[in-house]
Design a protein around this motif. Structure first.
Motif, PDB file in Angstrom:
ATOM      1  N   ALA A 124       0.826  -1.207   0.000  1.00  0.00           N
ATOM      2  CA  ALA A 124       0.000   0.000   0.000  1.00  0.00           C
ATOM      3  C   ALA A 124       0.854   1.248   0.000  1.00  0.00           C
ATOM      4  O   ALA A 124       2.017   1.228   0.431  1.00  0.00           O
ATOM      5  CB  ALA A 124      -0.914  -0.005   1.217  1.00  0.00           C
ATOM      6  N   PRO A 125       0.291   2.380  -0.466  1.00  0.00           N
ATOM      7  CA  PRO A 125       0.972   3.673  -0.266  1.00  0.00           C
ATOM      8  C   PRO A 125       1.087   3.931   1.231  1.00  0.00           C
ATOM      9  O   PRO A 125       0.536   3.204   2.049  1.00  0.00           O
ATOM     10  CB  PRO A 125       0.023   4.666  -0.945  1.00  0.00           C
ATOM     11  N   THR A 126       1.771   4.980   1.605  1.00  0.00           N
ATOM     12  CA  THR A 126       1.974   5.299   3.017  1.00  0.00           C
ATOM     13  C   THR A 126       0.639   5.407   3.757  1.00  0.00           C
ATOM     14  O   THR A 126      -0.293   6.063   3.286  1.00  0.00           O
ATOM     15  CB  THR A 126       2.750   6.612   3.157  1.00  0.00           C
ATOM     16  N   ILE A 127       0.571   4.751   4.903  1.00  0.00           N
ATOM     17  CA  ILE A 127      -0.600   4.793   5.765  1.00  0.00           C
ATOM     18  C   ILE A 127      -0.247   5.664   6.959  1.00  0.00           C
ATOM     19  O   ILE A 127       0.764   5.431   7.630  1.00  0.00           O
ATOM     20  CB  ILE A 127      -0.987   3.378   6.237  1.00  0.00           C
ATOM     21  N   ASP A 128      -1.063   6.682   7.237  1.00  0.00           N
ATOM     22  CA  ASP A 128      -0.728   7.541   8.366  1.00  0.00           C
ATOM     23  C   ASP A 128      -1.969   7.932   9.152  1.00  0.00           C
ATOM     24  O   ASP A 128      -3.046   8.131   8.605  1.00  0.00           O
ATOM     25  CB  ASP A 128       0.031   8.795   7.893  1.00  0.00           C
ATOM     26  N   PHE A 129      -1.782   7.978  10.462  1.00  0.00           N
ATOM     27  CA  PHE A 129      -2.782   8.525  11.381  1.00  0.00           C
ATOM     28  C   PHE A 129      -2.010   9.033  12.592  1.00  0.00           C
ATOM     29  O   PHE A 129      -1.151   8.357  13.132  1.00  0.00           O
ATOM     30  CB  PHE A 129      -3.833   7.482  11.787  1.00  0.00           C
TER      31      PHE A 129
END
Length: 339
Positions: free
Chosen positions: A275-280
């Motif tokens: 996946a592309p970058t996952i951010d939270f």
């Protein structure tokens, strides 16, 4: 209120805890998430407990791992000791995506409990729904977290990976769970404000019906509903997110098809891709392999039409610590490197 606190020296050797989780072709062991007509835990949380292996069994490195972090060679998990009917302690996986606790078939045999098909309970897993036999539990105790006179489903899925059961905590109301991967500690306590430890960042969240804990995240810039699921070893997304990301795929970057196994006998097909970058919040995860598909659990949760992802231990286990506060509907994450 004192906490249910499991603290082990940091110097313990880290070992792989989930067999087969790194196989990316053919078989993917998916989430332990269960949803059922849950009875919320009764009683209060508190009281310090010193975990110990069952009498007649020597302690192993695995027995002493509670907040096991994710590393390049294995995916971690969160485990607590549980007493059932005065026996134990038994090792239960903490599952923030499960509304009901379950026991393994082996544990039912150990306790001398006969599963009853006539008193079956319905469970919803990642891949489907099943009616499973249940066993009567007189007393289920983790510290002062107490459930009495209930019935729990018996799950024999390979996802247990040696654990004795699943501690479903999605029914918690006024509690919080602190998982400290750096110090191998899990604490369940009454919520009383932000964590005292420094370095935590607050991430706004919401608690859905049934206790599902959801935050807003972004995957390659696409806004998604992200379910925080400590019971899932890998991150899994719905087809709506896959479609939203289609335009980002480069030529030749084809998804691989894999089988996904959940808590029921149903097997689903998914598309596996980095996946592309996952951010939270302060969490930024790159090069994470996500499986996309029309999985049953997203329909149960009413999340099949908009982009959604289950954030599993492949991401959660890489932070230093996390705190899930059900009363305040907040997630606190310590993802900073401290040297």
């Amino acid at each position: 209120m004192r906490a249910l606190d499991f603290s082990i020296f940091r110097s313990l050797r880290r070992v792989a805890t989930l067999g087969g989780i790194l196989r990316l072709e053919g078989v993917l062991l998916a989430s332990l998430a269960l949803s059922a007509a849950a009875e919320p835990p009764t009683g209060s949380t508190g009281s310090r407990v010193t975990p110990a292996p069952p009498a007649a069994e020597a302690a192993t490195a695995d027995d002493l791992l509670f907040a096991s972090p994710t590393r390049l060679d294995h995916i971690g998990r969160v485990v607590v000791p549980v007493m059932i009917n005065g026996k134990g302690p038994f090792r239960f996986i903490v599952d923030t995506g499960a509304s009901r606790s379950t026991v393994s078939a082996q544990l039912a045999r150990t306790l001398g409990l006969e599963p009853s098909a006539s008193l079956a309970l319905q469970v919803h897993g990642i891949t489907g729904t099943a009616e499973v036999a249940s066993v009567p539990i007189h007393r289920f105790k983790a510290g002062d977290l107490l459930i009495e006179d209930t019935r729990l489903p018996v799950i024999s899925a390979p996802l247990m990976a040696g654990a004795d059961g699943i501690l479903g905590v999605a029914g918690l109301k006024g509690e919080r769970i602190l998982v400290d991967f750096r110090h191998n500690r899990v604490t369940i306590s009454r919520s009383h404000g932000a964590p005292e430890q420094t370095g935590f960042e607050r991430v706004p969240a919401r608690v859905l019906d049934g206790g599902l804990f959801v935050v807003t995240a972004h995957v390659g810039g696409v806004r998604v509903d992200a379910i925080i699921d400590t019971g899932s070893e890998r991150s899994i997304a719905n087809r709506a997110l896959r479609d939203a990301l289609l335009w980002r795929r480069s030529r030749g970057d084809l998804a691989r098809v894999t089988d996904v196994y959940g808590a029921t006998e149903d097997v689903a097909s998914g598309e596996m891709q980095i996946a592309p970058t996952i951010d939270f919040g302060s969490v930024r995860a790159s090069n994470v392999t996500v499986v996309y598909g029309d999985f049953h659990i997203f329909q149960v949760w009413g999340m099949e039409s908009r982009p959604a992802i289950i954030i599993g231990m492949d991401i959660l286990g890489t932070v230093n610590a996390l705190c899930i506060d059900y009363l305040r509907s907040e997630l606190y994450v310590d993802s900073l490197f401290h040297g």
